[in-house]
Write a protein that holds these residues in place. Sequence first.
Motif, PDB file in Angstrom:
ATOM      1  N   VAL A  55      14.451  -0.640  30.469  1.00 34.42           N
ATOM      2  CA  VAL A  55      14.412  -0.316  29.041  1.00 34.42           C
ATOM      3  C   VAL A  55      15.090  -1.411  28.225  1.00 34.42           C
ATOM      4  O   VAL A  55      14.549  -1.879  27.216  1.00 34.42           O
ATOM      5  CB  VAL A  55      15.079   1.056  28.780  1.00 34.42           C
ATOM      6  N   LEU A  56      16.251  -1.853  28.646  1.00 33.04           N
ATOM      7  CA  LEU A  56      16.963  -2.891  27.890  1.00 33.04           C
ATOM      8  C   LEU A  56      16.231  -4.230  27.923  1.00 33.04           C
ATOM      9  O   LEU A  56      16.191  -4.950  26.930  1.00 33.04           O
ATOM     10  CB  LEU A  56      18.384  -3.040  28.431  1.00 33.04           C
ATOM     11  N   SER A  89       8.102   3.047  21.787  1.00 28.83           N
ATOM     12  CA  SER A  89       7.444   3.035  20.493  1.00 28.83           C
ATOM     13  C   SER A  89       8.089   1.935  19.653  1.00 28.83           C
ATOM     14  O   SER A  89       9.298   1.949  19.428  1.00 28.83           O
ATOM     15  CB  SER A  89       7.618   4.391  19.815  1.00 28.83           C
ATOM     16  N   VAL A  90       7.272   0.975  19.208  1.00 32.10           N
ATOM     17  CA  VAL A  90       7.771  -0.179  18.455  1.00 32.10           C
ATOM     18  C   VAL A  90       7.175  -0.146  17.054  1.00 32.10           C
ATOM     19  O   VAL A  90       5.964  -0.037  16.893  1.00 32.10           O
ATOM     20  CB  VAL A  90       7.386  -1.509  19.153  1.00 32.10           C
ATOM     21  N   ALA A  91       8.041  -0.227  16.056  1.00 28.91           N
ATOM     22  CA  ALA A  91       7.597  -0.276  14.662  1.00 28.91           C
ATOM     23  C   ALA A  91       8.200  -1.518  14.023  1.00 28.91           C
ATOM     24  O   ALA A  91       9.406  -1.736  14.081  1.00 28.91           O
ATOM     25  CB  ALA A  91       8.045   0.972  13.917  1.00 28.91           C
ATOM     26  N   ALA A  99      12.652  -8.856   7.409  1.00 28.45           N
ATOM     27  CA  ALA A  99      11.770  -8.381   8.477  1.00 28.45           C
ATOM     28  C   ALA A  99      12.589  -7.498   9.405  1.00 28.45           C
ATOM     29  O   ALA A  99      13.719  -7.830   9.751  1.00 28.45           O
ATOM     30  CB  ALA A  99      11.189  -9.560   9.247  1.00 28.45           C
ATOM     31  N   HIS A 100      12.023  -6.362   9.819  1.00 30.21           N
ATOM     32  CA  HIS A 100      12.772  -5.446  10.684  1.00 30.21           C
ATOM     33  C   HIS A 100      11.883  -4.936  11.809  1.00 30.21           C
ATOM     34  O   HIS A 100      10.660  -4.808  11.669  1.00 30.21           O
ATOM     35  CB  HIS A 100      13.343  -4.273   9.874  1.00 30.21           C
ATOM     36  N   VAL A 101      12.524  -4.664  12.932  1.00 27.32           N
ATOM     37  CA  VAL A 101      11.847  -4.116  14.104  1.00 27.32           C
ATOM     38  C   VAL A 101      12.687  -2.940  14.602  1.00 27.32           C
ATOM     39  O   VAL A 101      13.903  -3.043  14.719  1.00 27.32           O
ATOM     40  CB  VAL A 101      11.692  -5.170  15.225  1.00 27.32           C
ATOM     41  N   SER A 102      12.023  -1.840  14.892  1.00 24.73           N
ATOM     42  CA  SER A 102      12.678  -0.643  15.413  1.00 24.73           C
ATOM     43  C   SER A 102      12.019  -0.261  16.731  1.00 24.73           C
ATOM     44  O   SER A 102      10.799  -0.158  16.812  1.00 24.73           O
ATOM     45  CB  SER A 102      12.556   0.502  14.409  1.00 24.73           C
ATOM     46  N   LEU A 116      15.322  15.146  33.294  1.00 27.50           N
ATOM     47  CA  LEU A 116      15.779  15.218  31.912  1.00 27.50           C
ATOM     48  C   LEU A 116      15.405  13.933  31.186  1.00 27.50           C
ATOM     49  O   LEU A 116      15.633  12.837  31.693  1.00 27.50           O
ATOM     50  CB  LEU A 116      17.296  15.418  31.859  1.00 27.50           C
ATOM     51  N   PRO A 117      14.834  14.032  29.981  1.00 24.27           N
ATOM     52  CA  PRO A 117      14.471  12.810  29.248  1.00 24.27           C
ATOM     53  C   PRO A 117      15.700  12.160  28.616  1.00 24.27           C
ATOM     54  O   PRO A 117      16.615  12.833  28.158  1.00 24.27           O
ATOM     55  CB  PRO A 117      13.509  13.313  28.180  1.00 24.27           C
ATOM     56  N   HIS A 118      15.703  10.845  28.634  1.00 20.62           N
ATOM     57  CA  HIS A 118      16.756  10.051  28.005  1.00 20.62           C
ATOM     58  C   HIS A 118      16.142   9.314  26.819  1.00 20.62           C
ATOM     59  O   HIS A 118      15.003   8.874  26.887  1.00 20.62           O
ATOM     60  CB  HIS A 118      17.347   9.039  28.984  1.00 20.62           C
ATOM     61  N   HIS A 119      16.908   9.160  25.756  1.00 23.86           N
ATOM     62  CA  HIS A 119      16.423   8.499  24.547  1.00 23.86           C
ATOM     63  C   HIS A 119      17.259   7.263  24.274  1.00 23.86           C
ATOM     64  O   HIS A 119      18.481   7.265  24.477  1.00 23.86           O
ATOM     65  CB  HIS A 119      16.517   9.444  23.340  1.00 23.86           C
ATOM     66  N   HIS A 120      16.596   6.216  23.822  1.00 25.34           N
ATOM     67  CA  HIS A 120      17.265   4.976  23.444  1.00 25.34           C
ATOM     68  C   HIS A 120      16.586   4.465  22.190  1.00 25.34           C
ATOM     69  O   HIS A 120      15.367   4.303  22.158  1.00 25.34           O
ATOM     70  CB  HIS A 120      17.151   3.953  24.582  1.00 25.34           C
ATOM     71  N   ALA A 121      17.355   4.258  21.141  1.00 23.07           N
ATOM     72  CA  ALA A 121      16.779   3.763  19.886  1.00 23.07           C
ATOM     73  C   ALA A 121      17.660   2.642  19.359  1.00 23.07           C
ATOM     74  O   ALA A 121      18.886   2.732  19.367  1.00 23.07           O
ATOM     75  CB  ALA A 121      16.702   4.881  18.866  1.00 23.07           C
ATOM     76  N   ILE A 122      17.001   1.569  18.929  1.00 22.85           N
ATOM     77  CA  ILE A 122      17.720   0.432  18.379  1.00 22.85           C
ATOM     78  C   ILE A 122      16.814  -0.254  17.356  1.00 22.85           C
ATOM     79  O   ILE A 122      15.594  -0.268  17.508  1.00 22.85           O
ATOM     80  CB  ILE A 122      18.174  -0.557  19.485  1.00 22.85           C
TER      81      ILE A 122
END
Length: 129
Positions: A55-56, A89-91, A99-102, A116-122
């Motif tokens: 993921v990282l 999911s990339v926005a 300019a931004h990327v999420s 169990l699902p794990h979430h990572h948002a940056i």
Amino acid sequence: MRSYPVIKNVATRRGRVLVECCVSLVLLAGGSTLILVLSTTTAFLVDEARQQDTVLRETANQFALLDAAPCAITSASTNINVGPRIRMSVAAGTSGGLAHVSVRTIWVSSGYGGALPHHHAISSAARCE
């Protein structure tokens, strides 16, 4: 020549051998169970670490264009299946000179670990000049 003493009570000796065999079987079963538990726990930890590393690494790949050329970012949104249990999911977008990327990622641990699902948002932004 060495002489061996004759066992006078053979029935007592046979009973002791049976008890010794039963005790050794119990100890062997306990040791095998302990090794199985340790190897299973280690496999879960390794799987979790591998998933987090993936993921990282993929998140860093998504931010590479933003770091290299922020003016090349266009408004877009995509969903990427990184692996069998990782969904990203990339926005990306621009607002003014920024300019931004999420990046939002959901991954599931091994099925044996409760799944169990794990979430990572940056998210990150860069000024386009």
